[in-house]
Design an enzyme around this catalytic site. Structure first.
Site, PDB file in Angstrom:
ATOM      1  N   HIS A  67      -4.204   2.363  -6.244  1.00  0.00           N
ATOM      2  CA  HIS A  67      -5.409   2.727  -7.004  1.00  0.00           C
ATOM      3  C   HIS A  67      -5.268   2.414  -8.486  1.00  0.00           C
ATOM      4  O   HIS A  67      -6.261   2.357  -9.202  1.00  0.00           O
ATOM      5  CB  HIS A  67      -5.757   4.197  -6.793  1.00  0.00           C
ATOM      6  CG  HIS A  67      -4.834   5.170  -7.442  1.00  0.00           C
ATOM      7  ND1 HIS A  67      -3.817   5.800  -6.769  1.00  0.00           N
ATOM      8  CD2 HIS A  67      -4.759   5.636  -8.713  1.00  0.00           C
ATOM      9  CE1 HIS A  67      -3.168   6.614  -7.575  1.00  0.00           C
ATOM     10  NE2 HIS A  67      -3.714   6.522  -8.776  1.00  0.00           N
ATOM     11  N   ASP A  76      -1.315   3.505  -0.526  1.00  0.00           N
ATOM     12  CA  ASP A  76      -1.515   3.625  -1.974  1.00  0.00           C
ATOM     13  C   ASP A  76      -0.331   3.072  -2.766  1.00  0.00           C
ATOM     14  O   ASP A  76       0.154   3.703  -3.704  1.00  0.00           O
ATOM     15  CB  ASP A  76      -1.780   5.083  -2.360  1.00  0.00           C
ATOM     16  CG  ASP A  76      -2.461   5.202  -3.722  1.00  0.00           C
ATOM     17  OD1 ASP A  76      -2.762   4.152  -4.323  1.00  0.00           O
ATOM     18  OD2 ASP A  76      -2.672   6.336  -4.184  1.00  0.00           O
ATOM     19  N   SER A 121       0.404   8.275 -12.071  1.00  0.00           N
ATOM     20  CA  SER A 121       0.282   7.436 -10.877  1.00  0.00           C
ATOM     21  C   SER A 121       1.280   6.291 -10.915  1.00  0.00           C
ATOM     22  O   SER A 121       1.350   5.540 -11.888  1.00  0.00           O
ATOM     23  CB  SER A 121      -1.124   6.849 -10.785  1.00  0.00           C
ATOM     24  OG  SER A 121      -2.076   7.854 -10.600  1.00  0.00           O
TER      25      SER A 121
END
Length: 577
Positions: free
Chosen positions: A159, A190, A268
């Site tokens: 993402h 992911d 992230s």
């Protein structure tokens, strides 16, 4: 007073003794047994709520804030709320304070150069415009984290680089941004692999080495570049649980590790290190709920290894395989008797086989799946994982690669049988992602047709799309099955008003059933049928018994003028030409 020595934990006078700690850990292990895999399966479609505005949300860290300063905008909701079943007990074995593990660990990570391997990821995104599929949205920017791994590659979250037009990396303590190339994006897990062609980028960096799956209460340190500052950040915590969990970005259930270290926007793609300086996971999402605190998730090394090995084998990402059937627990005595199961026999009931797989596997509805590759399946759908930690048997399938097979044993009419199953990637009727490609569209007489996917639903109905979207679309999303290769949910998304379509202007996101009496299975079929039609009229049959009829010649003539009025370059997307 307690004096801390560098690198050594100090005793907490209020912490439980090791014996009490062991007992609490045993209780925790027992509580984890309570979450069955069927409950995990249900989480994909059922979102528990407490009131209208108190939903449990699992979000990727980059999605916690709107705008691109700290990350991607918009909250991605875990369909299952991500809460599951468990107890709220946090224990550090041996009676040590959790934060005391990390003063020495941070120094160790610094000395060994682990922190120098963590880089800041700058990405420019250009997302598709699902409302006007012939356009793209205004470009935006985000920052996240990543880290160097062996093979001159960088690992980060999918993402973080979704719909990228440019990706740059910056090393710790440097002011130079290096242009990166995206090698692979694993939507389901992911994860994304990057590389940099400039040799200077890798100079002086020791690649991060991966460690084993951490045990409960094991200390971890999450490193990255979250919001709140520009320098590198380190947060500490312990492993709270390990189980199959829902991945908010990919929409599937894979092995995940829950930790109590803070994971914020910008974290992230950052690594989670154990006390030995080995990477045991990648930060990717956290739980946001009024009754939850410090619940973060990292992608564990088994999933990471699967992603990297998949790319190394195929030079592209092929995905994670899925079960070709749905199943339910067999705990009812009456059900067991009806299935002719003997005392002591265990397994799960196959409730339905995927339509595309019915002719490819020997399993049928009402068979009882007993084992996969010699691993027995309990009646609640779990298999042994670690001591005191059973896990849903879906985990066994996620360890396979697309195209690999497994030997399964099953009961049919009370008789034990055996066969081989080849696993393939999941094909959803409503895809979770379109994987970077522009959305498909087709325009006829001002009627705009497109296909339904989860990004489309989010764009049209917001983060609560699983409650606010029309029931017909949600039924396809939750329970629809692919019955033919290439099948899609085709809808009339909107009508570009013109004289030829007078009376139909209010049509909005309605499923197309047929055209001139022919059932429609995908958008390409519809476009070909309309363009080749010699009938006097175009007749579209939509959901809710709605019929749309236009004069064929008038509609074809009007289409050109409508495209010019709305500055649309073509009547159909590139993939349909």
């Amino acid at each position: 007073n307690y004096t801390k020595k560098p690198g050594r934990p100090r005793k907490n006078p209020l912490a439980p003794s090791p014996i009490v700690g062991d007992r609490l850990l045993a209780l925790l292990d027992g509580a984890l047994d309570a979450q069955t895999s069927s409950e995990v399966e249900e989480r994909r479609y059922v979102s528990p709520r407490v009131g209208r505005n108190k939903r449990a949300k699992v979000m990727t860290p980059a999605e916690m804030t709107r705008g691109r300063g700290g990350g991607r905008g918009g909250a991605v909701v875990d369909d299952g709320g991500g809460v599951g079943v468990g107890i709220g007990v946090g224990v550090v074995g041996g009676g040590y304070l959790a934060d005391d593990f990390y003063e020495g660990d941070a120094d160790s990570l610094e000395r060994e150069g682990r922190m120098d391997a963590v880089v800041k990821v700058f990405c420019t995104h250009t997302e598709p415009n699902y409302s006007l599929p012939w356009q793209r949205k205004r470009q935006s920017a985000s920052t996240s984290s990543g880290f160097v791994i062996p093979g001159r590659r960088v690992l980060t979250n999918a993402h973080s680089v979704e719909h990228h037009t440019q990706v740059k990396l910056k090393k710790r303590g440097s002011d130079v941004k290096y242009v990166a190339k995206v090698l692979a994006i694993g939507v389901e897990c992911d994860l994304a692999l990057l590389t940099v062609e400039d040799d200077d980028f890798f100079e002086g960096i020791a690649p991060v080495q991966f460690g084993p799956l951490p045990h409960l209460s094991a200390p971890v340190s999450v490193i990255g570049y979250p919001i709140g500052g520009v320098a590198i950040s380190i947060t500490s915590g312990v492993v709270s649980r390990t189980e199959v969990t829902n991945y908010a970005h990919g929409g599937i259930d894979l092995l995940g590790v829950q930790i109590d270290a803070a994971i914020n926007s910008g974290n992230s793609g950052g690594p989670a290190f154990n006390s030995k300086g080995e990477c045991v996971g990648v930060a990717f999402q956290s739980l946001k709920h009024d009754d939850a605190e410090n619940i973060g998730y990292v992608i564990p090394t088994p999933v990471i290894h699967h992603f990297i090995t998949d790319y190394d084998r195929n030079k592209s990402y092929t995905g994670f395989p899925s079960l070709p059937f749905s199943w339910q627990r067999v705990e009812s005595p009456a059900m067991r008797k009806w299935l002719k199961m003997k005392t002591g026999q265990k397994g799960v009931l196959i409730s339905a086989v995927e339509p595309l797989m019915k002719d490819k596997i020997n399993l049928k509805k009402n068979d009882v799946l007993v084992s996969i590759d010699g691993t027995d399946i309990a009646s609640d759908g779990t298999v042994p994982f670690r001591a005191g930690e059973p896990i849903t048997f879906n985990y066994l399938v996620s360890e396979k690669y697309v195209g690999e097979s497994a030997q399964v044993r099953y009961l049919r009419d009370g008789k034990m049988q055996e066969c081989s199953i080849t696993f393939n990637a999941m094909k959803r009727l409503v895809p979770w992602h379109i994987e970077g490609t522009p959305p498909s569209y087709f325009i006829a007489g001002g009627l705009v047709f497109t296909t339904v996917c989860v990004p489309f639903l989010k764009n049209e109905y917001g983060k609560d799309y699983d409650f606010d979207a029309p029931v017909k679309l949600l039924e396809k999303f939750c329970h629809g099955r692919v019955e033919e290769e290439g099948q899609q949910v085709v809808i009339c998304a909107q009508v570009l008003a013109a004289e030829v379509n007078r009376g139909y202007e209010d049509l909005h996101n309605t499923i197309v059933q047929s055209f001139n009496g022919v059932k429609i299975f995908n958008l390409k079929q519809l476009a070909q049928a309309v363009e080749s039609s010699k009938d006097e009229f175009m007749r579209f049959e939509l959901d809710h018994e709605i019929s749309v009829v236009m004069d064929t010649k008038a509609a074809n003539s009007a289409t050109k003028a409508i495209l010019k009025t709305h500055a649309i370059p073509s009547a159909k997307s590139a993939d349909l030409r």
